[in-house]
Scaffold this motif. Sequence first.
Motif, short mmCIF file in Angstrom:
data_model
loop_
_atom_site.label_atom_id
_atom_site.label_comp_id
_atom_site.label_asym_id
_atom_site.label_seq_id
_atom_site.Cartn_x
_atom_site.Cartn_y
_atom_site.Cartn_z
N HIS A 75 56.40 31.93 10.51
CA HIS A 75 57.47 32.54 9.73
C HIS A 75 56.80 33.35 8.62
O HIS A 75 56.00 32.82 7.86
CB HIS A 75 58.36 31.48 9.09
N ASP A 105 57.81 36.21 5.54
CA ASP A 105 58.82 36.97 4.81
C ASP A 105 58.66 38.44 5.20
O ASP A 105 57.57 39.01 5.06
CB ASP A 105 58.58 36.78 3.31
N GLU A 106 59.72 39.04 5.71
CA GLU A 106 59.64 40.42 6.22
C GLU A 106 59.20 41.43 5.16
O GLU A 106 58.63 42.46 5.49
CB GLU A 106 60.97 40.83 6.84
N SER A 107 59.43 41.12 3.90
CA SER A 107 59.00 42.04 2.84
C SER A 107 57.48 42.05 2.69
O SER A 107 56.93 42.88 1.99
CB SER A 107 59.66 41.69 1.51
N ILE A 138 55.49 42.48 5.29
CA ILE A 138 54.99 43.23 6.44
C ILE A 138 55.17 44.72 6.16
O ILE A 138 56.26 45.15 5.77
CB ILE A 138 55.73 42.81 7.72
N SER A 174 55.00 49.00 6.96
CA SER A 174 55.72 49.85 7.92
C SER A 174 55.03 49.94 9.27
O SER A 174 55.65 50.35 10.25
CB SER A 174 55.92 51.25 7.33
N GLY A 218 53.82 47.25 10.73
CA GLY A 218 53.93 45.92 11.32
C GLY A 218 52.76 45.01 10.98
O GLY A 218 52.59 43.96 11.59
N VAL A 274 50.72 42.51 8.37
CA VAL A 274 50.95 41.65 7.21
C VAL A 274 50.15 42.20 6.03
O VAL A 274 48.96 42.46 6.14
CB VAL A 274 50.53 40.20 7.51
#
Length: 126
Positions: A78, A80-82, A84, A86, A88, A90
């Motif tokens: 898991h 946090d998408e913030s 990652i 643009s 893709g 990390v």
Amino acid sequence: DFAVNIPGEDHVESVDICGKYTGRGEDKFELSGLTRGKANKIDAPLIAEYPVNLECVIKERHPLGSHTLYIGEIVDVHIDESMIDSNGIVNINAINPISYIPKSGKYYKLGEALADSGFSKRPDKK
């Protein structure tokens, strides 16, 4: 089963609180103000506020006297998408992960890139 919850720099206080108590007599989530997150594949809580959570199953146990070394297999991740970018990838600088070095009694920031992959050459190939 167990979770590896990777805190960021702004979580150092909650990490310190969790490190000071065993959890046998007190609820670490309550003490630190952290939120229990739900894992998908294991029966262990995730820490919802931490930017990275790894769900793991135990593959090996090695008693080492004062503690036990557990070897696990990561079965779910898991992030946090913030955290990652643009492309893709990390963004380690957005996570600002920390570590604790027991002998020093200090917390440290991690994340400085040292080199690009492939920079080295095999010693036998010039």
